[in-house]
Design an enzyme around this catalytic site. Structure first.
Site, mmCIF file in Angstrom:
data_model
loop_
_atom_site.group_PDB
_atom_site.id
_atom_site.type_symbol
_atom_site.label_atom_id
_atom_site.label_comp_id
_atom_site.label_asym_id
_atom_site.label_seq_id
_atom_site.Cartn_x
_atom_site.Cartn_y
_atom_site.Cartn_z
ATOM 1 N N ASN A 13 1.065 -1.223 -0.152
ATOM 2 C CA ASN A 13 0.067 -0.004 0.020
ATOM 3 C C ASN A 13 0.914 1.173 -0.058
ATOM 4 O OD1 ASN A 13 -1.775 1.920 0.432
ATOM 5 N ND2 ASN A 13 -2.023 1.527 2.689
ATOM 6 N N LYS A 15 0.085 4.214 -0.198
ATOM 7 C CA LYS A 15 -0.345 5.570 0.391
ATOM 8 C C LYS A 15 -0.198 6.653 -0.767
ATOM 9 C CE LYS A 15 0.463 3.308 4.604
ATOM 10 N NZ LYS A 15 0.382 3.459 6.221
ATOM 11 N N GLU A 170 -5.655 -5.062 10.465
ATOM 12 C CA GLU A 170 -4.521 -4.179 10.597
ATOM 13 C C GLU A 170 -4.972 -3.422 11.981
ATOM 14 O OE1 GLU A 170 -2.487 -2.988 6.761
ATOM 15 O OE2 GLU A 170 -4.200 -1.708 6.991
ATOM 16 N N GLY A 176 2.287 2.173 10.595
ATOM 17 C CA GLY A 176 2.988 3.317 10.410
ATOM 18 C C GLY A 176 3.942 3.789 11.677
ATOM 19 N N SER A 216 3.329 -2.431 10.263
ATOM 20 C CA SER A 216 4.860 -2.317 10.496
ATOM 21 C C SER A 216 5.312 -3.701 9.980
ATOM 22 C CB SER A 216 5.075 -1.817 11.820
ATOM 23 O OG SER A 216 4.471 -0.604 12.015
#
Ligand code: PEP
Length: 255
Positions: A13, A15, A170, A176, A216
């Site tokens: 992903n 982002k 998640e 992050g 992460s």
């Protein structure tokens, strides 16, 4: 119980990162590194990068996805992109319900459900994100939260359509942040989701259903997380922006 019923899926992903030019360069770098993968490899990119990504990935084992889609086919929704538009552009996957969309853009379980419906109607495969925030984990209501998010998002989804959905568990506190759920914590919640799939559909559906962990995940911790019985892959943010790191995660999933 046979984990081999499910092919692992590693999805990046990106982002809000990478221009079309950077997209091409990064995918060119990744292609040879993941060419021998024994798992599905997907990269989800910003809308503006999708054409560049599909062009760069053509002929390789990398599939491309978007990071969201709207629930309506078309209309007065400034700034949005519909699932029909993604389909017409040739995009095979879409992430729906990412926690950043829920946190910063007001998405609710109901809008996530409607986006899932729109993607399935358009013939696009969905990576559906669910997960608790830290306060919910501390209150001991993680399972409840994840079950509710999953139940609402899947309401109206038939057993046949489940083949076009992956769920990414998640935990929001791990996204992050550098904090990762322990392999046991990740497996525990993925297993709650699998049991819910059995409850809502069938044992057979749950045995074949792909559930990823995200939060992460990186080249250092992927192997241990992916070895868990109910973890069938990963949704990777930061580490999917670095070709070597992403390739090592793909390698870990291929074992
Ligand atoms: C994500 O964006 O879905 C994610 C898991 O990010 P990160 O890997 O950076 O925590």
């Amino acid at each position: 119980m046979d984990k081999s019923l499910r092919k692992p899926v590693i999805a990046g992903n990106w982002k809000m990162n990478n221009t079309p030019e950077q997209t091409k360069a990064l995918i060119e770098q990744m292609k040879p590194l993941v060419a021998g993968a024994d798992c599905e490899v997907i990269l989800c990119t910003p809308y503006i990068d999708l054409y560049a990504a599909m062009e760069a990935a053509e002929g390789s084992n990398i599939k491309i996805g978007a990071e969201n889609c709207h629930w309506a086919e078309k209309g007065a929704f400034t700034g949005e992109v519909s699932a029909q538009m993604l389909k017409a552009a040739g995009v095979p996957y879409v992430i729906i319900g990412h926690s950043e969309r829920r946190q910063y853009f007001g998405e609710t379980d109901e809008t996530v459900r409607d986006r899932v419906r729109a993607a399935l109607n358009a013939g696009i495969k969905v990576i559906l994100c669910v997960g608790e925030v830290l306060g919910e984990r501390e209150l001991g209501i993680t399972d409840e939260i994840v079950r509710k998010q999953t139940k609402v998002a899947l309401s109206g989804v038939s057993e046949a359509e489940l083949a076009n959905i992956i769920i990414a568990y998640e935990p929001v506190w791990a996204i992050g942040t550098g904090l990762t759920a322990t392999p046991e914590q990740a497996n525990e919640v993925c297993s709650v989701i699998r049991s819910l799939i059995a409850e809502l559909y069938s044992k057979d559906a749950s045995d074949h259903f792909v559930i990823q962990y995200g939060g992460s995940m990186n080249d250092g911790n992927a192997a241990e997380l992916l070895a868990q019985y109910d973890v069938d892959g990963g949704l990777i943010g930061g580490a999917s922006l670095v070709a070597e790191k992403f390739a090592k995660i793909v390698e870990a999933a291929s074992k």
